[in-house]
Design an enzyme around this catalytic site. Structure first.
Site, short mmCIF file in Angstrom:
data_model
loop_
_atom_site.label_atom_id
_atom_site.label_comp_id
_atom_site.label_asym_id
_atom_site.label_seq_id
_atom_site.Cartn_x
_atom_site.Cartn_y
_atom_site.Cartn_z
N CYS A 146 8.08 8.63 15.89
CA CYS A 146 6.96 9.57 15.82
C CYS A 146 5.61 8.87 15.75
O CYS A 146 4.66 9.24 16.46
CB CYS A 146 7.13 10.52 14.64
N HIS A 197 6.30 11.80 8.78
CA HIS A 197 6.33 12.29 10.16
C HIS A 197 4.91 12.63 10.61
O HIS A 197 4.05 13.00 9.80
CB HIS A 197 7.23 13.53 10.27
N HIS A 209 5.80 15.94 19.42
CA HIS A 209 6.19 14.92 18.44
C HIS A 209 7.56 14.36 18.81
O HIS A 209 8.28 14.94 19.64
CB HIS A 209 6.22 15.52 17.02
#
Length: 243
Positions: A146, A197, A209
């Site tokens: 990510c 994240h 993402h």
């Protein structure tokens, strides 16, 4: 001693042995400082983001004879050819010529001329990575995590941000939900409240993402809503703006 990545990608490991976790990757043209040598391993600190890790000594190349590199490969990948040999440079690679690269005294000619990108290009560029598999420590079209995804995207449009999600969250300007827009980064936390994240906002209600693969999902004031089943997969922590 300084070094440079002279192959498309070098795996960077947490410890100096082959089975150690891959925590990062060096992309073509990235330079680094050599901190320590141990048997067949070299401990380095990347010049781009100060990330420390270990690389194999047989993938280390000295920077002597290399000019400062300025141009960024700002597409998913770019192919270059020398006779019957080919090399594929991932997005974020750093080169110093618009038409070719030189490796071991061989000139590889790029298929496409390097074109400068701007933040307005982030939508098209980020979507070109859709379905790229998730890979912890990865930064390329063959596998990406990510924060590697957001770091590479931002490099392609002229902005340097740190490597890991929690480090990226410490930078930029804080934005209230509702004031967010295309180009902002949204950060999410685990059950312990730690940032783990990050994703790029494509609009006020869409985010792209890397989670399992690079994917586009719905975004709301709670976090990320899976576009297929409506499940809340990531809990929102903060939104940051960098440009």
């Amino acid at each position: 001693m300084k070094g440079i990545c002279q192959i498309p990608v070098i795996p960077c490991r947490a410890e100096p042995f082959d089975r150690s976790e891959m925590v990062n990757q060096l992309l073509f043209g990235e330079t680094y400082e050599v901190l320590e040598e141990q048997d067949k391993w070299v401990k380095i600190k990347s010049h781009g983001d100060n990330y420390e890790c270990w690389i194999s000594k047989n993938q280390h190349a000295d920077t002597s004879g290399h000019r400062d590199k300025k141009l960024i490969i700002a597409q998913k990948f770019s192919a270059a050819h020398h006779k019957d040999q080919s090399i594929f440079l991932p997005a974020g690679s750093i080169i110093n010529d618009e038409r070719s690269i030189r490796i071991d005294d061989k000139e590889f000619v790029l298929e496409n001329e390097v074109v400068t990108k701007t933040p307005e290009d982030l939508d098209k560029l980020s979507r070109s990575f859709l379905n790229t598999p998730y890979l912890w420590g990865g930064k390329t079209f063959m596998g990406i995590d990510c924060s590697g995804f957001t770091q590479v995207l931002f490099r392609c449009v002229g902005y340097a941000i740190p490597r890991d999600a929690w480090q990226q969250e410490e930078k930029g300007s804080s934005i209230e939900f509702g004031d967010h827009k295309f180009g902002d980064l949204a950060f999410f936390v685990n059950k312990e409240g730690k940032v783990n994240h990050v994703g790029l906002l494509l609009s006020q209600n869409e985010i792209i993402h890397a989670s399992g693969k690079v994917r586009s999902d719905k975004f709301n004031n709670e976090g990320i809503e899976h576009s297929d089943n409506g499940e809340l997969t990531h809990r929102l922590h903060s939104i940051k703006r960098y440009f």
